[in-house]
Design an enzyme around this catalytic site. Structure first.
Site, short mmCIF file in Angstrom:
data_model
loop_
_atom_site.label_atom_id
_atom_site.label_comp_id
_atom_site.label_asym_id
_atom_site.label_seq_id
_atom_site.Cartn_x
_atom_site.Cartn_y
_atom_site.Cartn_z
N GLU A 55 0.85 -1.20 0.00
CA GLU A 55 0.00 0.00 0.00
C GLU A 55 0.88 1.24 0.00
O GLU A 55 1.94 1.27 0.64
CB GLU A 55 -0.90 -0.02 1.25
N ASP A 70 0.19 5.36 0.61
CA ASP A 70 -0.90 6.17 1.14
C ASP A 70 -0.66 7.66 1.08
O ASP A 70 0.38 8.16 1.52
CB ASP A 70 -1.12 5.86 2.62
N GLU A 98 -3.17 10.31 2.95
CA GLU A 98 -4.36 10.50 3.76
C GLU A 98 -4.37 11.93 4.28
O GLU A 98 -3.35 12.42 4.77
CB GLU A 98 -4.41 9.51 4.93
#
Length: 287
Positions: A103, A105, A107
């Site tokens: 993953e 990310d 955010e």
């Protein structure tokens, strides 16, 4: 009288963002994305050019790319929830499926009115993350659209904001550090409630009287090696510049500028978290 260096830098930044998206007129959410959850709270608008996600006390919403990719450059323009967005999280990330997932990310952690957003970044490989770096931004990300990009190639991962690198995560598998090279990933984006941790460690909760909260996406653009449906470990070769993209001298200077002025957390300097010593990759050049 010469313009201040900061003014010149922001002029260059703005021009770079505009020039990059001149070639993005054909971005189309109808073609490239699918809504995955939200019961009507995700809406494709403007004939496929835009997509909005909304959050209320019952649910948020999300979407993902229709295809999987093994390396590429992934871009979207995003305008975050304005005003008091405490407790909300807006995301733009890549993820594989199943256990031991990879993953990458972006955010965006909401804020109390008048306070800045926190940009949270992380990298997982083989199910292991704990590589967080967090930033403030040099602009209000809820006032207008800005470009957020992930470059993922076999050598490194680059996080960019308006085409400015804010973080580079280099491949150090030879030193025993897992790196995402084997699992194809989709782009996923979402808006959801995380008031147990998102704003000031969960001390500030979501004010539902401000709902619905809305985030806007546009210019969803993918230039990558598509993994086939029959064998997601294979990929079609793509000669995009992202395949070998790194940082030139100008990029390194911009990265230093961002990290010196706007980084607020770096796992590599969190010595109490790693009493046995900082992670191996933190001892290497960040470039």
């Amino acid at each position: 009288m010469a313009a201040p260096a900061s003014a010149l830098l922001f002029s260059i930044i703005s021009l770079a963002a505009v020039l990059f998206f001149i070639g993005s007129a054909n971005a189309d959410f109808n073609r490239d994305a699918e809504i995955t959850w939200g019961d009507g709270r995700a809406k494709i608008v403007d004939g496929g050019r835009g997509l909005s996600l909304s959050l209320d006390r019952f649910s948020g919403a999300g979407f993902q790319s229709r295809k999987h990719y093994l390396f590429g450059r992934f871009d979207t323009q995003l305008k975050l929830v304005p005003g008091d967005s405490a407790g909300t999280v807006t995301t733009f990330f890549l993820t594989s499926e199943g256990e031991g997932h990879d993953e990458i990310d972006f955010e965006f952690l909401g804020n109390s009115s008048g306070e800045p957003y926190t940009v949270h970044t992380n990298v997982y490989a083989a199910g292991k993350g704990n590589k967080e770096q967090q930033f403030r931004l040099w602009f209000d990300p809820s006032a207008a659209f800005h470009t957020y990009s992930i470059v993922w190639n076999p050598q490194r991962i680059i996080f960019l904001v308006d085409n400015i690198p804010i973080r580079v995560h280099t491949h150090h598998e030879a030193l025993g550090v897992p790196f995402p090279t084997r699992q194809p990933m989709r782009v996923q984006c979402s808006l959801w409630n995380a008031d147990d941790w998102a704003t000031q460690g969960g001390r500030v909760k979501t004010d539902w009287s401000k709902a619905p909260f809305v985030a806007h996406y546009r210019n969803f653009k993918i230039d990558g090696s598509e993994a086939t449906n029959t064998n997601k470990n294979s990929n079609s070769l793509n000669a995009g510049a992202w395949r070998t993209q790194g940082l030139d001298a100008n990029g390194r200077n911009r990265l230093r500028w961002v990290q010196q002025k706007y980084m607020i957390y770096n796992y590599c300097t969190d010595h109490p978290r790693f009493p046995q010593g900082i992670p191996t990759e933190c001892k290497q050049s960040r470039f």
